[in-house]
Write a protein that holds these residues in place. Sequence first.
Motif, PDB file in Angstrom:
ATOM      1  N   LYS A   1       0.197   2.794  -4.475  1.00 15.16           N
ATOM      2  CA  LYS A   1      -0.236   4.190  -4.527  1.00 15.16           C
ATOM      3  C   LYS A   1       0.671   5.015  -5.435  1.00 15.16           C
ATOM      4  O   LYS A   1       1.717   4.572  -5.867  1.00 15.16           O
ATOM      5  CB  LYS A   1      -0.278   4.781  -3.119  1.00 15.16           C
ATOM      6  N   TRP A   2       0.219   6.243  -5.673  1.00 16.79           N
ATOM      7  CA  TRP A   2       1.013   7.162  -6.478  1.00 16.79           C
ATOM      8  C   TRP A   2       2.097   7.753  -5.578  1.00 16.79           C
ATOM      9  O   TRP A   2       1.792   8.342  -4.548  1.00 16.79           O
ATOM     10  CB  TRP A   2       0.090   8.261  -7.016  1.00 16.79           C
ATOM     11  N   GLY A   3       3.381   7.566  -5.919  1.00 20.15           N
ATOM     12  CA  GLY A   3       4.438   8.029  -5.008  1.00 20.15           C
ATOM     13  C   GLY A   3       4.655   6.994  -3.922  1.00 20.15           C
ATOM     14  O   GLY A   3       3.845   6.092  -3.748  1.00 20.15           O
ATOM     15  N   THR A   4       5.735   7.126  -3.198  1.00 21.53           N
ATOM     16  CA  THR A   4       6.075   6.108  -2.204  1.00 21.53           C
ATOM     17  C   THR A   4       6.061   6.707  -0.809  1.00 21.53           C
ATOM     18  O   THR A   4       6.571   7.807  -0.605  1.00 21.53           O
ATOM     19  CB  THR A   4       7.484   5.547  -2.495  1.00 21.53           C
ATOM     20  N   ASP A   5       5.495   5.982   0.130  1.00 20.01           N
ATOM     21  CA  ASP A   5       5.518   6.417   1.520  1.00 20.01           C
ATOM     22  C   ASP A   5       6.724   5.762   2.204  1.00 20.01           C
ATOM     23  O   ASP A   5       6.636   4.652   2.717  1.00 20.01           O
ATOM     24  CB  ASP A   5       4.207   6.003   2.193  1.00 20.01           C
TER      25      ASP A   5
ATOM     26  N   GLU B   1       3.915   0.310  -4.410  1.00 22.05           N
ATOM     27  CA  GLU B   1       3.261   0.049  -5.695  1.00 22.05           C
ATOM     28  C   GLU B   1       1.771   0.362  -5.675  1.00 22.05           C
ATOM     29  O   GLU B   1       1.191   0.702  -6.704  1.00 22.05           O
ATOM     30  CB  GLU B   1       3.427  -1.436  -6.063  1.00 22.05           C
TER      31      GLU B   1
ATOM     32  N   ASP C   1       0.819  -1.217   0.000  1.00 25.22           N
ATOM     33  CA  ASP C   1       0.000   0.000   0.000  1.00 25.22           C
ATOM     34  C   ASP C   1       0.853   1.267   0.000  1.00 25.22           C
ATOM     35  O   ASP C   1       0.431   2.306  -0.502  1.00 25.22           O
ATOM     36  CB  ASP C   1      -0.939   0.021   1.218  1.00 25.22           C
TER      37      ASP C   1
ATOM     38  N   SER D   1      12.067   0.327  -8.635  1.00 27.00           N
ATOM     39  CA  SER D   1      11.236   1.243  -9.411  1.00 27.00           C
ATOM     40  C   SER D   1      10.707   2.413  -8.576  1.00 27.00           C
ATOM     41  O   SER D   1      10.264   3.410  -9.117  1.00 27.00           O
ATOM     42  CB  SER D   1      10.077   0.483 -10.057  1.00 27.00           C
ATOM     43  N   GLU D   2      10.750   2.295  -7.250  1.00 25.82           N
ATOM     44  CA  GLU D   2      10.117   3.317  -6.405  1.00 25.82           C
ATOM     45  C   GLU D   2      11.102   4.275  -5.735  1.00 25.82           C
ATOM     46  O   GLU D   2      10.732   5.370  -5.337  1.00 25.82           O
ATOM     47  CB  GLU D   2       9.310   2.637  -5.276  1.00 25.82           C
TER      48      GLU D   2
END
Length: 323
Positions: free
Chosen positions: A189-193, A187, A184, A230-231
Amino acid sequence: MSHREPTVVGVANFNAAEDAAALRAAMKGFGTDEQAIIDILTSRSNAQRQAIAQAFTHEYGRDLIDDLKSELGGNFEDVIVALMLPPEQYLCKELHHCMEGAGTDEETLVEILCTRTKKEIADIVQAYEDMYSRPLAEHMCSETSGDFRRLLTLIVTSAHQGARDEEAGVDPARAQECAQQLYDAGEGKWGTDEEVFNKILAHESFAQLRLIFEEYKSISGRTIEQAIKSEVDGELKEAYTAIVECVENAAAWFAQRLHAAMDGAGTSDKVLIRIIAARSEIDLGSIKQEYERLYDKTLLSDISQGETSGDYKRALVALIGPA
């Protein structure tokens, strides 16, 4: 891969006083018998070397490390001193060195802090404060920034709790939960937490992370490595990757680091010495096997044919053991 094979296990019929006398003889008078020093110190375990140092002081009223330093020099001296210090003190020295002066060597921070078990980290944290009268976390905070700093600080501050978790074993239900959180936060969501990644990668034991990564794959259909590549980028990516690779196969991660240290022009001696000395009693045997699997050459032959020479090379070769 839980099987860890050392190359140095100490000697069976150990006699600290005899070894101390032999080392004293090797350094006394005209000229130094470097080969005798190599033969003794590379075949003893760290615990045995500590006993030799005590016997040396007891017998001759002298400090063994000081005597060795005054007789030896350069990279050879660095290998021998690395062997003589208790492991956590040696790693603290390396951490301190990589943060002192202009610029910080982030690769060394990653190599030491992202690849160790929680118990090893807890020992380092304790030793650092004893040696430098300041907490490792505080020193690191002044030398790093952003999410990279947050990750390393979490690794260091959660080590004690983590060491307890390591002993408690693994929790499959929590692994599933953590894997979903990672998905969650990346991948999914848009952008990475990064905060979620930091928390899980820093807090969980290697055994627990192994389960989490398996769960992740079944949720996402991709491996956690693919997601990270990728993130995330920069030094944070290096740190995440080191943790993930060490969870899956630490020996292969160290083999790659050794290869990089010898690749191209000039050898990074500090890295070479640190990995060979620090891993010799943990998993250098496994690292050798992975090195050969990855590069179709033995670690021994690369070191023998590389840019190391003389007593320095002989000491490394002795620690690595036969091909």
